[in-house]
Design an enzyme around this catalytic site. Structure first.
Site, PDB file in Angstrom:
ATOM      1  CB  SER A 108      -0.872   0.017   1.258  1.00 40.00           C
ATOM      2  OG  SER A 108      -1.564  -1.193   1.388  1.00 40.00           O
ATOM      3  CE  LYS A 183      -4.737  -1.349   1.687  1.00 33.68           C
ATOM      4  NZ  LYS A 183      -5.482  -2.377   2.394  1.00 33.68           N
ATOM      5  CE  LYS A 252       1.424   2.138   4.470  1.00 31.59           C
ATOM      6  NZ  LYS A 252       1.744   0.929   3.724  1.00 31.59           N
TER       7      LYS A 252
END
Ligand code: NAD
Length: 307
Positions: A108, A183, A252
């Protein structure tokens, strides 16, 4: 080169795989089981060696060895920055990767960085597909991940047989970087829905409701979400906090989504609060914790005793 019955050459039956962590290990293991000749490398040489002895495939001593071994290279790494290093460092994959090869970045990452990496790879006649995944370690093990894919159609077609081994659904989102954008937005929704349901759970407990009953009622009612269904009973109420997705990585991802909103000049007050709360939990707990451990922090702040 031998042609296999499914039309792919023996070189196409070879796959190189970088990153044997919580997700990468079971994904690479499924490729081995599906008959692929898998060349693996992880920063932990112990993990690389254990994979070869416990699962199969070939442990590579270096990224250069891995780059030379196959024309499809999968990366399953924590961040885009690490993907960049793995590909372009002095001793990185592109030192030996053949022209015409495809890199499939299943980590990701940041859409803009993915687009930039694609440009730099294209200058070496190497294609990039971004194919981040959703479904967690459970579905990585069963080969039922949701794979979200950005890139050129013909390149995706070429790696689709490999993706099908690891995923139940493969959704094409558009050009390179679009998979990463989708995502990050998915994980923003995941992180936000987790926080609201957690607050509901803790307020309910403070009121005197049985936590197990709260989760059951949510899951039988309209307040359910992926977190209440697959994590609350399993990892919060059990006190195991072992969902297999680190707090660092979720922070993140939410950061990537909020950054994307900022770049698009979109006002996202709820997402901003979500980012603040998850980041504060990371500050409190430190790195290396499962994301479900935020429940301990929130419970303490709310004055609720929790496993
Ligand atoms: P992880 O931390 O468990 O594994 C990462 C692996 O990469 C480790 O084995 C580490 O040693 C290796 N690594 C780090 N730097 C390296 C380098 N320079 N060279 C080679 N190997 C290196 O992470 P994970 O949970 O497997 O997640 C991987 C990616 O998948 C992340 O981008 C994450 O956001 C994403 N993701 C995770 C989940 C999950 O539930 N864990 C779900 C969906 C997506």
């Amino acid at each position: 080169m031998t042609a296999y019955s499914n039309g792919v050459s023996d070189m196409e039956k070879r796959v190189s795989f970088v990153g044997l962590g919580a997700m990468g290990w079971p994904m690479a293991a499924n490729l081995v089981r599906a008959g692929y000749d898998v060349y693996v490398f992880d920063a932990s040489s112990d993990a690389t060696q254990r994979f070869e002895s416990e699962v199969g495939g070939h442990a590579c001593a270096s990224l250069a060895e891995l780059g030379d071994a196959a024309d499809v290279v999968i990366t399953m790494l924590p961040t885009s920055k690490i993907v960049r290093n793995v590909l372009f460092d002095e001793h990185g994959v592109t030192r030996t990767l053949h022209a015409g090869a495809v890199v499939v970045d299943m980590s990701s990452g940041v859409p803009g960085e993915t687009i930039q990496i694609a440009r730099e790879l294209a200058a070496r006649d190497i294609k990039l597909v971004d194919a981040p995944v959703s479904g967690g370690t459970r579905r990585a093990v069963t080969g039922e991940l949701a794979i979200i894919v950005g890139g050129d159609e013909d390149v995706i077609d070429r790696v689709a047989p490999v993706l099908k081994v690891m995923g139940r659904s493969i959704t094409r989102t558009g050009p390179i970087g679009s998979g990463q954008a989708m995502k990050a937005l998915n994980n923003l929704a995941l992180g936000g829905s987790f926080l609201v349901a957690l607050e509901a759970l803790l307020v309910g407990k403070k009121f005197g409701l049985d936590p197990a009953l709260i989760v059951d009622v949510l899951n039988a009612s309209s307040g359910m979400n992926y977190n209440t269904q697959t994590k609350f009973r399993q990892f919060l109420l059990s006190g195991t906090y072992a969902a297999g997705f680190s707090l660092d990585l979720l922070v993140k991802d939410i950061g990537i989504a909020v950054q994307l909103a900022e770049e698009l000049d979109a006002d996202v007050p709820v997402a901003s609060v979500c980012k603040t709360i998850w980041s504060a939990a990371l500050d409190t707990l430190g790195t290396g914790h499962d994301h479900t451990e935020i429940a301990k922090v929130t419970a303490k702040e709310m004055g609720v005793s929790f496993p």
